[in-house]
Design a protein around this motif. Structure first.
Motif, PDB file in Angstrom:
ATOM      1  N   ILE A  35       0.725  -1.042   0.011  1.00 19.84           N
ATOM      2  CA  ILE A  35       0.084  -0.201  -0.007  1.00 19.84           C
ATOM      3  C   ILE A  35       0.714   1.234   0.067  1.00 19.84           C
ATOM      4  O   ILE A  35       1.677   1.497   0.912  1.00 19.84           O
ATOM      5  CB  ILE A  35      -1.015  -0.076   1.283  1.00 19.84           C
ATOM      6  CG1 ILE A  35      -1.869  -1.110   0.865  1.00 19.84           C
ATOM      7  CG2 ILE A  35      -1.782   1.247   1.289  1.00 19.84           C
ATOM      8  CD1 ILE A  35      -2.692  -1.590   2.413  1.00 19.84           C
ATOM      9  N   ARG A  36       1.084   1.880  -1.033  1.00 22.43           N
ATOM     10  CA  ARG A  36       1.657   3.022  -1.350  1.00 22.43           C
ATOM     11  C   ARG A  36       1.536   4.280  -0.313  1.00 22.43           C
ATOM     12  O   ARG A  36       0.404   4.700  -0.257  1.00 22.43           O
ATOM     13  CB  ARG A  36       1.582   3.597  -2.759  1.00 22.43           C
ATOM     14  CG  ARG A  36       2.006   2.575  -3.677  1.00 22.43           C
ATOM     15  CD  ARG A  36       3.515   2.377  -3.574  1.00 22.43           C
ATOM     16  NE  ARG A  36       3.835   1.485  -4.816  1.00 22.43           N
ATOM     17  CZ  ARG A  36       4.922   0.653  -4.345  1.00 22.43           C
ATOM     18  NH1 ARG A  36       5.868   0.781  -3.424  1.00 22.43           N
ATOM     19  NH2 ARG A  36       5.092  -0.399  -5.201  1.00 22.43           N
ATOM     20  N   GLU A  37       2.508   4.755   0.298  1.00 24.76           N
ATOM     21  CA  GLU A  37       2.393   5.943   1.079  1.00 24.76           C
ATOM     22  C   GLU A  37       1.627   6.841   0.268  1.00 24.76           C
ATOM     23  O   GLU A  37       2.215   7.427  -0.937  1.00 24.76           O
ATOM     24  CB  GLU A  37       3.836   6.213   1.837  1.00 24.76           C
ATOM     25  CG  GLU A  37       3.723   7.525   2.814  1.00 24.76           C
ATOM     26  CD  GLU A  37       5.157   7.740   2.983  1.00 24.76           C
ATOM     27  OE1 GLU A  37       5.091   8.278   4.435  1.00 24.76           O
ATOM     28  OE2 GLU A  37       6.106   7.472   2.725  1.00 24.76           O
ATOM     29  N   HIS A  38       1.000   7.825   0.850  1.00 25.39           N
ATOM     30  CA  HIS A  38       0.502   9.173   0.350  1.00 25.39           C
ATOM     31  C   HIS A  38      -0.549   8.714  -0.866  1.00 25.39           C
ATOM     32  O   HIS A  38      -0.818   9.814  -1.437  1.00 25.39           O
ATOM     33  CB  HIS A  38       1.358  10.158   0.022  1.00 25.39           C
ATOM     34  CG  HIS A  38       2.373  10.511   1.080  1.00 25.39           C
ATOM     35  ND1 HIS A  38       1.800  10.930   2.129  1.00 25.39           N
ATOM     36  CD2 HIS A  38       3.648  10.318   1.159  1.00 25.39           C
ATOM     37  CE1 HIS A  38       2.987  11.046   3.142  1.00 25.39           C
ATOM     38  NE2 HIS A  38       3.843  10.963   2.366  1.00 25.39           N
ATOM     39  N   GLY A  39      -0.791   7.729  -0.958  1.00 24.55           N
ATOM     40  CA  GLY A  39      -1.761   7.242  -2.218  1.00 24.55           C
ATOM     41  C   GLY A  39      -3.123   6.624  -1.655  1.00 24.55           C
ATOM     42  O   GLY A  39      -3.324   6.566  -0.617  1.00 24.55           O
ATOM     43  N   ILE A  40      -4.130   6.524  -2.729  1.00 19.63           N
ATOM     44  CA  ILE A  40      -5.178   5.814  -2.230  1.00 19.63           C
ATOM     45  C   ILE A  40      -5.166   4.668  -3.145  1.00 19.63           C
ATOM     46  O   ILE A  40      -5.027   4.247  -3.920  1.00 19.63           O
ATOM     47  CB  ILE A  40      -6.485   6.568  -3.095  1.00 19.63           C
ATOM     48  CG1 ILE A  40      -6.667   8.077  -2.666  1.00 19.63           C
ATOM     49  CG2 ILE A  40      -7.656   5.928  -2.906  1.00 19.63           C
ATOM     50  CD1 ILE A  40      -7.543   8.882  -3.266  1.00 19.63           C
ATOM     51  N   THR A  41      -5.447   3.435  -2.236  1.00 20.83           N
ATOM     52  CA  THR A  41      -5.569   1.986  -2.255  1.00 20.83           C
ATOM     53  C   THR A  41      -7.045   1.679  -2.292  1.00 20.83           C
ATOM     54  O   THR A  41      -7.641   1.740  -1.074  1.00 20.83           O
ATOM     55  CB  THR A  41      -4.531   1.365  -1.433  1.00 20.83           C
ATOM     56  OG1 THR A  41      -3.397   1.898  -1.796  1.00 20.83           O
ATOM     57  CG2 THR A  41      -4.759  -0.204  -1.816  1.00 20.83           C
ATOM     58  N   CYS A  42      -7.570   1.212  -3.145  1.00 25.65           N
ATOM     59  CA  CYS A  42      -9.046   0.515  -3.080  1.00 25.65           C
ATOM     60  C   CYS A  42      -8.882  -0.916  -2.950  1.00 25.65           C
ATOM     61  O   CYS A  42      -8.316  -1.692  -3.884  1.00 25.65           O
ATOM     62  CB  CYS A  42      -9.823   0.781  -4.400  1.00 25.65           C
ATOM     63  SG  CYS A  42     -10.249   2.799  -4.245  1.00 25.65           S
ATOM     64  N   ILE A  43      -9.454  -1.716  -2.043  1.00 23.45           N
ATOM     65  CA  ILE A  43      -9.456  -2.831  -1.652  1.00 23.45           C
ATOM     66  C   ILE A  43     -10.814  -3.658  -2.448  1.00 23.45           C
ATOM     67  O   ILE A  43     -12.004  -3.221  -1.747  1.00 23.45           O
ATOM     68  CB  ILE A  43      -9.265  -3.441  -0.261  1.00 23.45           C
ATOM     69  CG1 ILE A  43      -7.808  -3.010   0.043  1.00 23.45           C
ATOM     70  CG2 ILE A  43      -9.239  -4.834  -0.114  1.00 23.45           C
ATOM     71  CD1 ILE A  43      -7.536  -2.840   1.492  1.00 23.45           C
ATOM     72  N   MET A  44     -10.717  -4.731  -3.394  1.00 24.59           N
ATOM     73  CA  MET A  44     -11.921  -5.130  -3.815  1.00 24.59           C
ATOM     74  C   MET A  44     -11.965  -6.623  -3.767  1.00 24.59           C
ATOM     75  O   MET A  44     -10.991  -7.242  -3.567  1.00 24.59           O
ATOM     76  CB  MET A  44     -12.255  -4.616  -5.077  1.00 24.59           C
ATOM     77  CG  MET A  44     -12.048  -3.167  -5.480  1.00 24.59           C
ATOM     78  SD  MET A  44     -12.857  -2.594  -7.036  1.00 24.59           S
ATOM     79  CE  MET A  44     -14.398  -3.306  -7.002  1.00 24.59           C
ATOM     80  N   ASP A  69     -17.474  -1.685  -5.488  1.00 25.60           N
ATOM     81  CA  ASP A  69     -18.010  -0.890  -6.725  1.00 25.60           C
ATOM     82  C   ASP A  69     -17.004  -0.095  -7.371  1.00 25.60           C
ATOM     83  O   ASP A  69     -16.154   0.574  -6.961  1.00 25.60           O
ATOM     84  CB  ASP A  69     -18.958   0.589  -6.154  1.00 25.60           C
ATOM     85  CG  ASP A  69     -19.632   1.186  -7.321  1.00 25.60           C
ATOM     86  OD1 ASP A  69     -18.996   1.294  -8.368  1.00 25.60           O
ATOM     87  OD2 ASP A  69     -20.635   1.784  -7.089  1.00 25.60           O
ATOM     88  N   GLU A  70     -16.749  -0.544  -8.727  1.00 23.03           N
ATOM     89  CA  GLU A  70     -15.673  -0.452  -9.617  1.00 23.03           C
ATOM     90  C   GLU A  70     -15.615   0.902  -9.689  1.00 23.03           C
ATOM     91  O   GLU A  70     -14.694   1.460 -10.087  1.00 23.03           O
ATOM     92  CB  GLU A  70     -15.519  -1.233 -10.722  1.00 23.03           C
ATOM     93  CG  GLU A  70     -15.071  -2.817 -10.398  1.00 23.03           C
ATOM     94  CD  GLU A  70     -14.589  -3.595 -11.412  1.00 23.03           C
ATOM     95  OE1 GLU A  70     -14.398  -2.894 -12.533  1.00 23.03           O
ATOM     96  OE2 GLU A  70     -14.641  -4.914 -11.325  1.00 23.03           O
ATOM     97  N   GLU A  71     -16.911   1.733 -10.001  1.00 23.68           N
ATOM     98  CA  GLU A  71     -17.097   3.020 -10.407  1.00 23.68           C
ATOM     99  C   GLU A  71     -16.379   3.777  -9.290  1.00 23.68           C
ATOM    100  O   GLU A  71     -15.768   4.919  -9.475  1.00 23.68           O
ATOM    101  CB  GLU A  71     -18.544   3.265 -10.792  1.00 23.68           C
ATOM    102  CG  GLU A  71     -18.901   2.916 -12.133  1.00 23.68           C
ATOM    103  CD  GLU A  71     -20.160   2.939 -12.536  1.00 23.68           C
ATOM    104  OE1 GLU A  71     -20.943   4.071 -11.846  1.00 23.68           O
ATOM    105  OE2 GLU A  71     -20.876   2.367 -13.441  1.00 23.68           O
ATOM    106  N   GLU A  72     -16.852   3.603  -8.052  1.00 24.00           N
ATOM    107  CA  GLU A  72     -16.224   4.215  -6.658  1.00 24.00           C
ATOM    108  C   GLU A  72     -14.361   4.195  -6.918  1.00 24.00           C
ATOM    109  O   GLU A  72     -13.990   5.339  -6.509  1.00 24.00           O
ATOM    110  CB  GLU A  72     -16.552   3.589  -5.615  1.00 24.00           C
ATOM    111  CG  GLU A  72     -18.110   4.000  -5.069  1.00 24.00           C
ATOM    112  CD  GLU A  72     -18.599   3.418  -3.785  1.00 24.00           C
ATOM    113  OE1 GLU A  72     -19.792   3.599  -3.561  1.00 24.00           O
ATOM    114  OE2 GLU A  72     -17.653   2.969  -3.099  1.00 24.00           O
ATOM    115  N   ALA A  73     -13.864   3.140  -7.112  1.00 21.75           N
ATOM    116  CA  ALA A  73     -12.501   3.041  -6.995  1.00 21.75           C
ATOM    117  C   ALA A  73     -11.849   3.632  -8.195  1.00 21.75           C
ATOM    118  O   ALA A  73     -11.045   4.398  -8.118  1.00 21.75           O
ATOM    119  CB  ALA A  73     -12.101   1.374  -7.311  1.00 21.75           C
TER     120      ALA A  73
END
Length: 189
Positions: free
Chosen positions: A25-34, A175-179
């Motif tokens: 999980i990258r620092e300062h990034g957004i990670t979406c878990i699906m 929701d893939e659209e949210e990601a």
């Protein structure tokens, strides 16, 4: 520092929820878990937040200062929206700043109603503002936009993106659209 998850397994009794799971999980990034229901997304968040311990493997690099939106809102029912957010803010945070954030997500007409009187969607937005205004280095969001209609969801997603302030964000969504809208790196479980 990136969060490194290596060969993590978690069991509850006879049920294995995660087995040999690894990710960065990258620092300062957004990670979406699906992933499908029951695959371990919320369990992974609980491991990262320190609420559960893995049975095997390691998790390194999780910041100390955390804030979260859980699947359930976890608000103080008799407190109003401003009071619920105030609980996590620095003592010098002006009430006007809290009100402004609540107005941005559409709770302006109900700032001083007990949250027990608010709709599910309004309660969700109060929980989001509370997590955003908490002084944290990482933000955990477990299905943060559930219960919001499409127009309100878009408004609240924009609010979140505008107020992350360089924090690491780990978000569970179905929701893939949210990601896609959150422009996050995807991790499938």
């Amino acid at each position: 520092m990136d969060i490194i998850i290596e060969n993590v397994s978690k069991r509850f009794g006879e049920k294995t929820v995660l087995k040999g799971f690894s990710a960065i999980i990258r620092e300062h990034g957004i990670t979406c878990i699906m992933g499908p229901s029951g695959c371990g997304k919320t369990t992974l968040l609980n491991l990262l937040m320190g609420f559960e311990q893995q049975d095997e493997g390691s998790i390194k690099g999780v910041p100390v200062k955390k804030s979260a939106v859980f699947q359930e809102d976890r608000l103080c029912e008799s407190f109003d929206a401003v009071e619920n957010v105030r609980m996590v803010c620095h003592k010098d945070t002006p009430d006007g700043q809290i009100r402004n954030h609540l107005i941005q997500v559409g709770v302006g007409d109900s700032l001083y109603n007990p949250v027990s009187e608010l709709s599910g969607g309004m309660r969700r937005r109060v929980a989001l503002v509370r997590a955003i205004l908490a002084k944290s280095e990482i933000l955990f969001l477990d299905e943060p936009f559930k219960g919001l209609d499409e127009e309100r969801k878009r408004q609240v997603m924009n609010y979140v993106k505008e107020n992350i302030d360089g924090r690491t964000v780990v978000m569970v969504t179905h929701d893939e659209e949210e990601a896609a809208e959150m422009e996050g790196n995807l991790i499938y479980i």
